[in-house]
Design a protein around this motif. Structure first.
Motif, PDB file in Angstrom:
ATOM      1  N   VAL A 177      -7.041  -0.441  -8.638  1.00 10.40           N
ATOM      2  CA  VAL A 177      -7.561  -1.698  -9.198  1.00 10.40           C
ATOM      3  C   VAL A 177      -9.047  -1.870  -8.877  1.00 10.40           C
ATOM      4  O   VAL A 177      -9.870  -2.063  -9.780  1.00 10.40           O
ATOM      5  N   ALA A 178      -9.408  -1.800  -7.591  1.00  7.18           N
ATOM      6  CA  ALA A 178     -10.806  -2.040  -7.207  1.00  7.18           C
ATOM      7  C   ALA A 178     -11.715  -0.968  -7.798  1.00  7.18           C
ATOM      8  O   ALA A 178     -12.777  -1.270  -8.365  1.00  7.18           O
ATOM      9  N   GLY A 179     -11.297   0.291  -7.675  1.00  9.80           N
ATOM     10  CA  GLY A 179     -12.124   1.401  -8.164  1.00  9.80           C
ATOM     11  C   GLY A 179     -12.368   1.313  -9.667  1.00  9.80           C
ATOM     12  O   GLY A 179     -13.475   1.578 -10.154  1.00  9.80           O
ATOM     13  N   ASP A 197      -9.404  10.592  -7.971  1.00 13.81           N
ATOM     14  CA  ASP A 197      -8.117  10.071  -7.515  1.00 13.81           C
ATOM     15  C   ASP A 197      -7.177  11.253  -7.308  1.00 13.81           C
ATOM     16  O   ASP A 197      -7.400  12.341  -7.857  1.00 13.81           O
TER      17      ASP A 197
HETATM   18  N1  LIG Z   1     -13.286  -5.297   1.534  1.00 11.62           N
HETATM   19  C1  LIG Z   1     -12.679  -6.234   0.847  1.00 11.62           C
HETATM   20  O1  LIG Z   1     -13.093  -7.384   0.838  1.00 11.62           O
HETATM   21  C2  LIG Z   1     -11.484  -5.895   0.001  1.00 11.62           C
HETATM   22  C3  LIG Z   1     -11.015  -6.771  -0.975  1.00 11.62           C
HETATM   23  C4  LIG Z   1      -9.919  -6.373  -1.765  1.00 11.62           C
HETATM   24  C5  LIG Z   1      -9.312  -5.130  -1.553  1.00 11.62           C
HETATM   25  N2  LIG Z   1      -9.791  -4.328  -0.565  1.00 11.62           N
HETATM   26  C6  LIG Z   1      -9.249  -2.997  -0.289  1.00 11.62           C
HETATM   27  O2  LIG Z   1      -9.616  -2.098  -1.328  1.00 11.62           O
HETATM   28  C7  LIG Z   1      -8.768  -0.948  -1.235  1.00 11.62           C
HETATM   29  C8  LIG Z   1      -8.307  -0.544  -2.626  1.00 11.62           C
HETATM   30  O3  LIG Z   1      -7.407  -1.520  -3.135  1.00 11.62           O
HETATM   31  P1  LIG Z   1      -6.755  -1.379  -4.582  1.00 11.62           P
HETATM   32  O4  LIG Z   1      -6.041  -2.651  -4.858  1.00 11.62           O
HETATM   33  O5  LIG Z   1      -7.753  -0.883  -5.550  1.00 11.62           O
HETATM   34  O6  LIG Z   1      -5.675  -0.235  -4.335  1.00 11.62           O
HETATM   35  P2  LIG Z   1      -4.886   0.615  -5.445  1.00 11.62           P
HETATM   36  O7  LIG Z   1      -3.579   0.994  -4.838  1.00 11.62           O
HETATM   37  O8  LIG Z   1      -4.865  -0.094  -6.748  1.00 11.62           O
HETATM   38  O9  LIG Z   1      -5.797   1.894  -5.614  1.00 11.62           O
HETATM   39  C9  LIG Z   1      -5.946   2.870  -4.618  1.00 11.62           C
HETATM   40  C10 LIG Z   1      -6.146   4.191  -5.312  1.00 11.62           C
HETATM   41  O10 LIG Z   1      -6.499   5.133  -4.297  1.00 11.62           O
HETATM   42  C11 LIG Z   1      -5.924   6.366  -4.706  1.00 11.62           C
HETATM   43  N3  LIG Z   1      -5.885   7.278  -3.563  1.00 11.62           N
HETATM   44  C12 LIG Z   1      -5.053   7.303  -2.497  1.00 11.62           C
HETATM   45  N4  LIG Z   1      -5.375   8.305  -1.667  1.00 11.62           N
HETATM   46  C13 LIG Z   1      -6.445   8.925  -2.230  1.00 11.62           C
HETATM   47  C14 LIG Z   1      -7.234  10.042  -1.855  1.00 11.62           C
HETATM   48  N5  LIG Z   1      -6.987  10.720  -0.726  1.00 11.62           N
HETATM   49  N6  LIG Z   1      -8.256  10.389  -2.671  1.00 11.62           N
HETATM   50  C15 LIG Z   1      -8.519   9.701  -3.807  1.00 11.62           C
HETATM   51  N7  LIG Z   1      -7.795   8.660  -4.212  1.00 11.62           N
HETATM   52  C16 LIG Z   1      -6.781   8.284  -3.440  1.00 11.62           C
HETATM   53  C17 LIG Z   1      -4.548   5.981  -5.238  1.00 11.62           C
HETATM   54  O11 LIG Z   1      -3.965   6.990  -6.027  1.00 11.62           O
HETATM   55  C18 LIG Z   1      -4.886   4.714  -6.018  1.00 11.62           C
HETATM   56  O12 LIG Z   1      -5.162   4.984  -7.377  1.00 11.62           O
HETATM   57  C19 LIG Z   1      -7.656  -1.379  -0.272  1.00 11.62           C
HETATM   58  O13 LIG Z   1      -7.884  -0.845   1.004  1.00 11.62           O
HETATM   59  C20 LIG Z   1      -7.748  -2.867  -0.230  1.00 11.62           C
HETATM   60  O14 LIG Z   1      -7.215  -3.418   0.967  1.00 11.62           O
HETATM   61  C21 LIG Z   1     -10.862  -4.702   0.207  1.00 11.62           C
END
Ligand SMILES: NC(=O)c1ccc[n+]([C@@H]2O[C@H](COP(=O)([O-])OP(=O)(O)OC[C@H]3O[C@@H](n4cnc5c(N)ncnc54)[C@H](O)[C@@H]3O)[C@@H](O)[C@H]2O)c1
Length: 365
Positions: A177-179, A197
């Motif tokens: 989602v974030a990416g 990914d």
């Molecule tokens: N800093 C902040 O304020 C803040 C706010 C919101 C979310 N977040 C964090 O952002 C991060 C991402 O959240 P999200 O909702 O996008 O998660 P998500 O599950 O939607 O996406 C994570 C992605 O990472 C991929 N992934 C896993 N291991 C991997 C690897 N070794 N190499 C490449 N890709 C890999 C997964 O396949 C997945 O597509 C989380 O840690 C979340 O807690 C931080």
């Protein structure tokens, strides 16, 4: 049920766990809502708006924790709140336990019922993380673009370039989602974007809707190493549910990036995906290490509370209402998505990844 909503006390956190319209709905369902004075003001909600829908305003955080059978908030409790939490009290908030042994131990000691927003799970997705990840992802590119500017300590390069001058190469680690949001904004600003990914299905989906200036590749150490020397902005957005983030870029690898390029570690709330990442705050969001600008704010959405509070409460409110109406045990029995949110109950860890993170005992529920 008596529901308490404290004002957040984490540095620069301006969101609030419940809006006046959510409070009104709880009150219509015969619950009582106690809100700390000024809790909503930075998200655009005045004390009077809460009062008008029937909330009781209390002046101190101590009174909120004292009266609330369920505390609905945003960020994990921090040290001054630990002693206010009562045995059997329901805490419905973000916790991110796997990144803090101190918090995990404090919540075990409190014997509270800790239901973590970030692990509520529906069909493999995390609905209470999605809106905040959307905000953090979009913000990550904005912040990255800003810190690439010279007066902000960056190398002095415009993310989208101009006609005749090359744009920035942006690398996004993790196309969830974030990416995805980070990549969309970067692409919209004219950058050259690569998303990595490890989930091939996700890579195929991304390829379907991303614009032509976004390349989607399978993530490996070799690919990251080959891209870094020509990357000016890296956005870290990987997630392994409930667990510590994998460290995808070591200090050694970072040294191959151009001087004064920028990394934004969104995954810092799960420990970060760069070896050199340390948590920062909105007050001091960046630091330089090995001539690379690091941005690693753990609560990025806190900077845009008007947007974030609405996005968050749209997603959390139905669960808060279910817990209030049925009690936590029945609500979790009836809804397996909510049951997945249970992390610590009466001193026992019940979420496997949290127990694994610290080699602590897991209680099977
Ligand atoms: N800093 C902040 O304020 C803040 C706010 C919101 C979310 N977040 C964090 O952002 C991060 C991402 O959240 P999200 O909702 O996008 O998660 P998500 O599950 O939607 O996406 C994570 C992605 O990472 C991929 N992934 C896993 N291991 C991997 C690897 N070794 N190499 C490449 N890709 C890999 C997964 O396949 C997945 O597509 C989380 O840690 C979340 O807690 C931080």
């Amino acid at each position: 049920m008596k529901i308490g909503v404290p004002k957040e006390i984490k540095s620069q956190e301006s969101r609030v766990g419940l809006t006046p319209s959510g409070a009104e709905m709880l009150i219509r369902n015969n619950h009582q809502v106690f809100i700390q004075s000024q809790a909503g003001v930075e998200s655009g909600y005045t004390d009077n708006e809460y009062k008008d829908v029937g909330c009781t305003l209390l002046s101190s955080i101590e009174e909120i924790y004292e009266i609330g059978e369920m505390i609905v908030k945003v960020k994990e409790p921090i040290e001054p709140e630990y002693s206010l939490i009562q045995e059997g009290q329901i805490l419905f908030t973000y916790f991110h336990f796997a990144s803090s042994l101190e918090l995990t131990k404090a919540m075990m000691k409190s014997k509270a019922i800790c239901i973590a927003y970030e692990t509520v799970e529906v069909d493999g997705t995390l609905p209470l993380l999605i809106p905040m990840s959307e905000v953090a992802g979009r913000m990550a590119t904005q912040q990255g673009a800003k810190y690439l500017e010279k007066p902000q300590k960056g190398m002095g390069i415009l993310i989208g370039g101009i006609p005749g001058v090359a744009p920035v190469n942006v690398l996004v680690l993790g196309g969830g989602v974030a990416g995805t949001e980070a990549a969309k904004v970067a692409a919209g600003m004219g950058a050259n974007v690569t998303i990595l990914d490890t989930n091939l299905k996700r890579i195929r989906q991304l390829k379907e809707f991303m614009p032509a200036n976004v390349t989607c590749l399978y993530s490996s150490k070799t690919t990251i190493e080959s891209l870094l020397p020509n990357t000016q902005l890296v956005i870290g957005s990987v997630l392994v549910k409930g667990a510590k983030a994998p460290k995808l870029i070591s200090k050694e690898m970072l040294a191959s990036m151009p001087k004064y390029s920028v990394i934004v570690d969104i995954a810092i709330d799960q420990g970060g995906c760069f070896e050199s990442s340390k948590p920062t705050t909105h007050q001091n969001p960046i630091y330089l290490e090995d001539d690379i600008v690091h941005y690693a704010v753990t609560n990025m959405p806190g900077a845009v509370p008007f947007t974030s509070t609405q996005g968050l409460t749209n997603a959390t409110f139905p669960y808060a209402l279910a817990i209030a109406n049925k009690g936590w045990e029945k609500a979790c029995q009836d809804d397996l998505a909510l049951k997945k949110g249970l992390n610590i109950i009466n001193g026992d860890i019940v979420y496997p990844e949290v127990a694994d993170a610290f080699s602590l005992k897991l209680k099977n529920i």
